[in-house]
Design a protein around this motif. Structure first.
Motif, PDB file in Angstrom:
ATOM      1  N   ALA A  34       0.827  -1.204   0.000  1.00 25.12           N
ATOM      2  CA  ALA A  34       0.000   0.000   0.000  1.00 25.12           C
ATOM      3  C   ALA A  34       0.863   1.257   0.000  1.00 25.12           C
ATOM      4  O   ALA A  34       0.562   2.233  -0.687  1.00 25.12           O
ATOM      5  CB  ALA A  34      -0.929   0.005   1.220  1.00 25.12           C
ATOM      6  N   ARG A  38       0.907   4.135  -2.873  1.00 29.07           N
ATOM      7  CA  ARG A  38       0.725   5.565  -2.577  1.00 29.07           C
ATOM      8  C   ARG A  38       1.893   6.378  -3.103  1.00 29.07           C
ATOM      9  O   ARG A  38       1.717   7.485  -3.590  1.00 29.07           O
ATOM     10  CB  ARG A  38       0.582   5.777  -1.072  1.00 29.07           C
ATOM     11  CG  ARG A  38      -0.803   5.530  -0.560  1.00 29.07           C
ATOM     12  CD  ARG A  38      -0.969   6.083   0.847  1.00 29.07           C
ATOM     13  NE  ARG A  38       0.025   5.584   1.780  1.00 29.07           N
ATOM     14  CZ  ARG A  38      -0.117   4.508   2.535  1.00 29.07           C
ATOM     15  NH1 ARG A  38      -1.199   3.801   2.468  1.00 29.07           N
ATOM     16  NH2 ARG A  38       0.841   4.146   3.359  1.00 29.07           N
ATOM     17  N   SER A  45      -2.094  13.189  -4.302  1.00 34.35           N
ATOM     18  CA  SER A  45      -3.120  12.161  -4.383  1.00 34.35           C
ATOM     19  C   SER A  45      -3.097  11.279  -3.135  1.00 34.35           C
ATOM     20  O   SER A  45      -4.138  10.903  -2.616  1.00 34.35           O
ATOM     21  CB  SER A  45      -2.912  11.311  -5.635  1.00 34.35           C
ATOM     22  OG  SER A  45      -3.947  10.382  -5.783  1.00 34.35           O
ATOM     23  N   ALA A  46      -1.911  10.963  -2.656  1.00 37.90           N
ATOM     24  CA  ALA A  46      -1.798  10.150  -1.440  1.00 37.90           C
ATOM     25  C   ALA A  46      -2.364  10.895  -0.239  1.00 37.90           C
ATOM     26  O   ALA A  46      -3.036  10.313   0.603  1.00 37.90           O
ATOM     27  CB  ALA A  46      -0.344   9.776  -1.189  1.00 37.90           C
ATOM     28  N   SER A  49      -6.058  10.681  -0.377  1.00 39.90           N
ATOM     29  CA  SER A  49      -6.520   9.353   0.039  1.00 39.90           C
ATOM     30  C   SER A  49      -6.520   9.240   1.554  1.00 39.90           C
ATOM     31  O   SER A  49      -7.437   8.678   2.142  1.00 39.90           O
ATOM     32  CB  SER A  49      -5.625   8.261  -0.555  1.00 39.90           C
ATOM     33  OG  SER A  49      -5.787   8.185  -1.942  1.00 39.90           O
ATOM     34  N   ASN A  50      -5.490   9.773   2.191  1.00 43.44           N
ATOM     35  CA  ASN A  50      -5.415   9.703   3.647  1.00 43.44           C
ATOM     36  C   ASN A  50      -6.512  10.528   4.298  1.00 43.44           C
ATOM     37  O   ASN A  50      -7.096  10.121   5.294  1.00 43.44           O
ATOM     38  CB  ASN A  50      -4.047  10.174   4.135  1.00 43.44           C
ATOM     39  CG  ASN A  50      -2.960   9.158   3.861  1.00 43.44           C
ATOM     40  OD1 ASN A  50      -3.240   7.983   3.666  1.00 43.44           O
ATOM     41  ND2 ASN A  50      -1.725   9.615   3.830  1.00 43.44           N
ATOM     42  N   SER A  55      -9.101   5.251  -1.232  1.00 43.56           N
ATOM     43  CA  SER A  55      -8.129   5.403  -2.309  1.00 43.56           C
ATOM     44  C   SER A  55      -8.872   5.812  -3.574  1.00 43.56           C
ATOM     45  O   SER A  55     -10.107   5.706  -3.657  1.00 43.56           O
ATOM     46  CB  SER A  55      -7.379   4.094  -2.541  1.00 43.56           C
ATOM     47  OG  SER A  55      -8.232   3.152  -3.152  1.00 43.56           O
ATOM     48  N   GLU A  58     -10.758   2.824  -4.982  1.00 41.01           N
ATOM     49  CA  GLU A  58     -11.985   2.513  -4.242  1.00 41.01           C
ATOM     50  C   GLU A  58     -13.100   3.470  -4.618  1.00 41.01           C
ATOM     51  O   GLU A  58     -14.245   3.054  -4.841  1.00 41.01           O
ATOM     52  CB  GLU A  58     -11.736   2.591  -2.738  1.00 41.01           C
ATOM     53  CG  GLU A  58     -10.901   1.483  -2.179  1.00 41.01           C
ATOM     54  CD  GLU A  58     -10.545   1.715  -0.726  1.00 41.01           C
ATOM     55  OE1 GLU A  58     -10.563   0.733   0.041  1.00 41.01           O
ATOM     56  OE2 GLU A  58     -10.240   2.860  -0.349  1.00 41.01           O
ATOM     57  N   ARG A 104     -13.807  12.280  -2.830  1.00 40.93           N
ATOM     58  CA  ARG A 104     -12.450  11.841  -3.182  1.00 40.93           C
ATOM     59  C   ARG A 104     -12.164  12.080  -4.661  1.00 40.93           C
ATOM     60  O   ARG A 104     -11.093  12.561  -5.031  1.00 40.93           O
ATOM     61  CB  ARG A 104     -12.288  10.357  -2.832  1.00 40.93           C
ATOM     62  CG  ARG A 104     -10.955   9.763  -3.251  1.00 40.93           C
ATOM     63  CD  ARG A 104      -9.808  10.441  -2.519  1.00 40.93           C
ATOM     64  NE  ARG A 104      -8.542   9.896  -2.934  1.00 40.93           N
ATOM     65  CZ  ARG A 104      -7.777  10.403  -3.907  1.00 40.93           C
ATOM     66  NH1 ARG A 104      -8.157  11.474  -4.555  1.00 40.93           N
ATOM     67  NH2 ARG A 104      -6.633   9.844  -4.219  1.00 40.93           N
TER      68      ARG A 104
END
Length: 124
Positions: A34, A38, A45-46, A49-50, A55, A58, A104
């Motif tokens: 993972a 990332r 982008s990471a 996601s956090n 993500s 997803e 997201r």
């Protein structure tokens, strides 16, 4: 009798210990994979996601979007939001997942637009 009981306890502890060690190794491998994913997706982008807890992949799966286009995201969002409305027998949990997925994807679209303005290529 006590000798057999002790042997059973020792064997049980060994089995549980091996299972725990195997589960721990699998978790480390998944965590490493993972983190690598990332890292390839770019720092912005990471971070998105956090923050959202989803993500990019997803979010795309939830809204059934293969390519990031604002029109397709909005169309699928509206449909899934209405279908999962509690007043029509839908699920509040699923509706909230749809909202988070749209947030997201909107954030990813914003990141891509900003990167395009800065002259970089998107990381999708």
């Amino acid at each position: 009798m006590a000798k057999y009981l002790a042997q059973i306890i020792v064997m049980g502890v060994q089995v549980v210990g091996r299972a725990f060690a195997r589960a721990l190794r699998q978790e480390f491998a998944a965590s490493r994979a993972a983190a690598d994913a990332r890292g390839r997706a770019g720092h912005r982008s990471a971070a998105a996601s956090n923050l959202s807890g989803l993500s990019l992949q997803e979010a795309q799966q939830i809204l059934n979007v293969s390519k990031l286009s604002p029109e397709e995201v909005q169309k699928n969002y509206e449909h899934l939001f209405k279908v999962n409305d509690k007043s029509v027998g839908g699920s509040f949990y699923l509706q909230s997942k749809v909202v988070r997925a749209k947030e997201r994807l909107d954030e990813e679209l914003r990141i891509q637009a900003q990167e395009d303005r800065e002259g970089r290529t998107p990381h999708t």
